[in-house]
Enzyme design. Sequence first.
Site, PDB file in Angstrom:
ATOM      1  N   SER A 177     -13.004  30.962  -7.389  1.00 18.66           N
ATOM      2  CA  SER A 177     -13.949  30.130  -6.654  1.00 18.66           C
ATOM      3  C   SER A 177     -14.731  30.949  -5.630  1.00 18.66           C
ATOM      4  O   SER A 177     -14.282  31.993  -5.156  1.00 18.66           O
ATOM      5  CB  SER A 177     -13.210  28.999  -5.940  1.00 18.66           C
ATOM      6  OG  SER A 177     -12.493  28.223  -6.861  1.00 18.66           O
TER       7      SER A 177
HETATM    8  N1  SAH Z   1      -8.325  28.616  -7.303  1.00 19.34           N
HETATM    9  C1  SAH Z   1      -8.660  29.397  -8.459  1.00 19.34           C
HETATM   10  C2  SAH Z   1      -9.626  28.643  -9.321  1.00 19.34           C
HETATM   11  C3  SAH Z   1      -9.577  29.036 -10.751  1.00 19.34           C
HETATM   12  S1  SAH Z   1     -10.615  28.036 -11.780  1.00 19.34           S
HETATM   13  C4  SAH Z   1      -9.271  30.703  -8.039  1.00 19.34           C
HETATM   14  O1  SAH Z   1      -9.991  30.732  -7.036  1.00 19.34           O
HETATM   15  O2  SAH Z   1      -9.060  31.697  -8.711  1.00 19.34           O
HETATM   16  C5  SAH Z   1      -9.546  26.663 -12.142  1.00 19.34           C
HETATM   17  C6  SAH Z   1      -8.269  26.963 -12.839  1.00 19.34           C
HETATM   18  O3  SAH Z   1      -7.680  25.729 -13.230  1.00 19.34           O
HETATM   19  C7  SAH Z   1      -8.398  27.792 -14.104  1.00 19.34           C
HETATM   20  O4  SAH Z   1      -7.584  28.923 -14.011  1.00 19.34           O
HETATM   21  C8  SAH Z   1      -7.900  26.838 -15.220  1.00 19.34           C
HETATM   22  O5  SAH Z   1      -7.237  27.502 -16.259  1.00 19.34           O
HETATM   23  C9  SAH Z   1      -6.983  25.916 -14.442  1.00 19.34           C
HETATM   24  N2  SAH Z   1      -6.730  24.617 -15.048  1.00 19.34           N
HETATM   25  C10 SAH Z   1      -7.588  23.835 -15.747  1.00 19.34           C
HETATM   26  N3  SAH Z   1      -6.980  22.689 -16.133  1.00 19.34           N
HETATM   27  C11 SAH Z   1      -5.698  22.744 -15.674  1.00 19.34           C
HETATM   28  C12 SAH Z   1      -4.571  21.867 -15.748  1.00 19.34           C
HETATM   29  N4  SAH Z   1      -4.623  20.698 -16.406  1.00 19.34           N
HETATM   30  N5  SAH Z   1      -3.420  22.255 -15.153  1.00 19.34           N
HETATM   31  C13 SAH Z   1      -3.330  23.438 -14.508  1.00 19.34           C
HETATM   32  N6  SAH Z   1      -4.366  24.318 -14.409  1.00 19.34           N
HETATM   33  C14 SAH Z   1      -5.532  23.971 -14.973  1.00 19.34           C
END
Ligand code: SAH
Length: 211
Positions: free
Chosen positions: A57
């Site tokens: 993010s």
């Molecule tokens: N806070 C993280 C954001 C990553 S993007 C950062 O700053 O790096 C969002 C993440 O949510 C992705 O890695 C994706 O794989 C995960 N995600 C999507 N659906 C999900 C679910 N149902 N349960 C757990 N993780 C999920």
Amino acid sequence: MRGMASFLDALRYRGIRDERVLQAMASLDRRRFVPPEQAANADFDAALPIGHEQTISQPFVVALMTEALALRGDERVLEIGTGSGYQTAVLSALAREVYSIEIVPELHARARAVLVDELGLQNVHLRRGDGYAGWPEAAPFDAIILTAAPERIPTPLIEQLAIGGRMIAPVGAQDGEQELVLVRRIAEDDVVVEKILGVRFVPMTRENLAQ
Ligand code: SAH
């Protein structure tokens, strides 16, 4: 992090006021959380690709969402979407225990390597799975943060939010505009939802839907 003063100035300029959040972000090197080919971009206030069609993010959004949780240090926090682990590390510095769930096995494994093996964070608990169902054994949580967008907030997550607790989440259609919402559970059956900002997050995916 290089250019730290300007990094913090940029967050302050955009309205982040919580000094604990600013200091937690200042003491973390975002380069650790991005793939090597993105290292040169790690200090920019931008979302960056981390593989598997996912992104780390934007720092401003991490700061805004963290600030909205109003953490004081004694909370139990649930994060859905560990991704790179950057947001997890920020939460680790600001709350007592952090539980974080990631659905993509490779991202889960990499986040564990950075957060646990490299940084040695003792209060971070990581799980590979579909965060839709939350982490019932560790509930209730004083704060919940979603970093992937569901079309609506999963009921189990509202149930796992402590009374008096706060949840910040992007909500909306997968291919359209989403809204960052702050959910406060003010009584057993009473939640207040406040819209914060239009955002664009990766969609929350599901597994094992056919049962
Ligand atoms: N806070 C993280 C954001 C990553 S993007 C950062 O700053 O790096 C969002 C993440 O949510 C992705 O890695 C994706 O794989 C995960 N995600 C999507 N659906 C999900 C679910 N149902 N349960 C757990 N993780 C999920």
